[in-house]
Design a protein around this motif. Structure first.
Motif, mmCIF file in Angstrom:
data_model
loop_
_atom_site.group_PDB
_atom_site.id
_atom_site.type_symbol
_atom_site.label_atom_id
_atom_site.label_comp_id
_atom_site.label_asym_id
_atom_site.label_seq_id
_atom_site.Cartn_x
_atom_site.Cartn_y
_atom_site.Cartn_z
ATOM 1 N N GLU A 182 35.766 41.955 39.041
ATOM 2 C CA GLU A 182 34.997 43.187 38.740
ATOM 3 C C GLU A 182 35.796 44.716 38.788
ATOM 4 O O GLU A 182 35.606 45.395 37.938
ATOM 5 C CB GLU A 182 33.768 43.140 39.208
ATOM 6 N N THR A 183 36.646 44.822 39.767
ATOM 7 C CA THR A 183 37.232 45.979 40.268
ATOM 8 C C THR A 183 38.710 46.194 39.807
ATOM 9 O O THR A 183 39.053 47.203 39.626
ATOM 10 C CB THR A 183 37.167 46.339 41.504
ATOM 11 N N SER A 184 39.175 44.939 39.774
ATOM 12 C CA SER A 184 40.599 44.923 39.286
ATOM 13 C C SER A 184 41.064 44.543 37.926
ATOM 14 O O SER A 184 42.021 45.438 37.587
ATOM 15 C CB SER A 184 41.339 44.022 40.329
ATOM 16 N N CYS A 185 40.826 43.734 37.284
ATOM 17 C CA CYS A 185 41.087 43.274 35.794
ATOM 18 C C CYS A 185 39.934 42.709 35.048
ATOM 19 O O CYS A 185 39.959 41.796 34.330
ATOM 20 C CB CYS A 185 42.354 42.468 35.849
ATOM 21 N N PRO A 186 38.912 43.567 34.947
ATOM 22 C CA PRO A 186 37.741 43.146 34.158
ATOM 23 C C PRO A 186 37.752 43.109 32.981
ATOM 24 O O PRO A 186 37.032 42.401 32.210
ATOM 25 C CB PRO A 186 36.556 44.181 34.425
ATOM 26 N N GLN A 187 38.877 43.521 32.174
ATOM 27 C CA GLN A 187 38.913 43.527 30.623
ATOM 28 C C GLN A 187 39.168 42.296 30.142
ATOM 29 O O GLN A 187 38.914 42.191 28.927
ATOM 30 C CB GLN A 187 40.269 44.764 30.421
ATOM 31 N N PHE A 188 39.616 41.217 30.881
ATOM 32 C CA PHE A 188 39.697 39.869 30.197
ATOM 33 C C PHE A 188 38.522 39.054 30.182
ATOM 34 O O PHE A 188 38.200 37.787 29.807
ATOM 35 C CB PHE A 188 40.662 39.056 31.278
ATOM 36 N N PHE A 189 37.168 39.686 30.654
ATOM 37 C CA PHE A 189 36.002 38.824 30.604
ATOM 38 C C PHE A 189 34.900 39.821 29.717
ATOM 39 O O PHE A 189 35.063 40.953 29.478
ATOM 40 C CB PHE A 189 35.502 39.076 31.992
#
Length: 273
Positions: free
Chosen positions: A23-30
């Protein structure tokens, strides 16, 4: 000194490869920046923002105990390109002082003075996949779903690989990855994909690396702001066949297979029917 240690560890958490949460580090893939719920979490999880040459390409929940990924999540962006040949490993599974980007085993052994034994304690290594019979290295996030060499290269990490039935990998699963996905994504602006592996009762490499019982994949596609569609598949990892499901059917099946509560793979806006 303690305060300094706490401060430096907080600094590290903000930048590292192995992270505390997607949620805080690489959320862009979801889809809608919402990762799968805790029902998929193994006993010894590691959240990896898969980083290659200083850029994030996808996210992997890794099972440190089974030494296989639970799932990899990415955005479907296929394009022409060569298949890489080099395999990489994840330095930060060894510890936070190691590089934030995936590296070759050779680089860690020769430049960072990591022993093969130390590397093998944290993850699967190349030797684990040598001399397999009837199995080969199966990508969860396939290199063919990416459009340039760096993004393809990033999928060639052993943290994105499971021992997969070679007939399935080269047959029905490959057909799904290459043909069904092209058909299903027609008209999609953005397609979010999560591909996973259910741990099984068998192992390779003298019990070091789990052989999954099933492989599964789910996609959530935004056609436009008003229309979202979804689909899913599952395959037993000893048969050359893939079963097409709704997203809801896959989530119910995975809830039974993992036995840790109701599985949710995507935000609730993605249709389950």
């Amino acid at each position: 000194l303690l305060l300094l240690q706490v401060f430096t560890s907080c600094l590290w958490l903000g930048h590292s490869e192995v992270v505390k949460s997607f949620e805080t580090s690489c959320p862009q893939f979801f889809f809608r920046e919402v990762p799968p719920n805790e029902a998929l979490e193994p006993q010894k999880p590691a959240w990896i923002c898969q980083r290659y040459k200083n850029q994030y390409y996808f996210a992997t929940l890794y099972d440190r105990k089974m030494r296989i990924p639970v799932y990899s999540a990415y955005i479907y962006q296929p394009g022409p390109g060569k298949r890489p040949k080099t395999w990489l490993v994840e330095p930060q599974l060894i510890g936070p002082t190691y590089p934030k980007t995936m590296e070759k085993e050779w680089t860690l052994l020769n430049y960072y003075n990591v022993s093969l034994e130390k590397l093998s304690q944290s993850q699967a290594i190349l030797h684990d996949y040598k001399n397999l019979t009837g199995l080969n290295r199966g990508h969860l996030n396939p290199n063919g779903h990416h459009g340039d060499y760096s993004s393809r290269m990033a999928t060639f990490t052993l943290t994105n690989i499971v021992p997969q039935d070679e007939k399935l990998n080269g047959g029905a699963w490959n057909n799904y990855e290459q043909q069904t996905m092209i058909r299903n994504t027609q008209g999609c602006q953005t397609t979010y994909v999560i591909v996973g592996a259910v741990p099984g009762n068998n192992y390779i490499a003298k019990g070091r690396v789990n052989k999954p019982s099933h492989l599964w994949s789910a996609a959530c596609c935004m056609v436009d702001n008003n229309y979202i569609k979804a689909w899913a598949v599952i395959a037993e990892n000893d048969k050359n066949q893939v079963q097409l499901l709704t997203l809801g059917e896959l989530e119910d099946t995975l809830s039974e297979l993992y036995g840790r509560g109701q599985v949710s793979l995507f935000d609730s806006d993605c249709p389950r029917e």
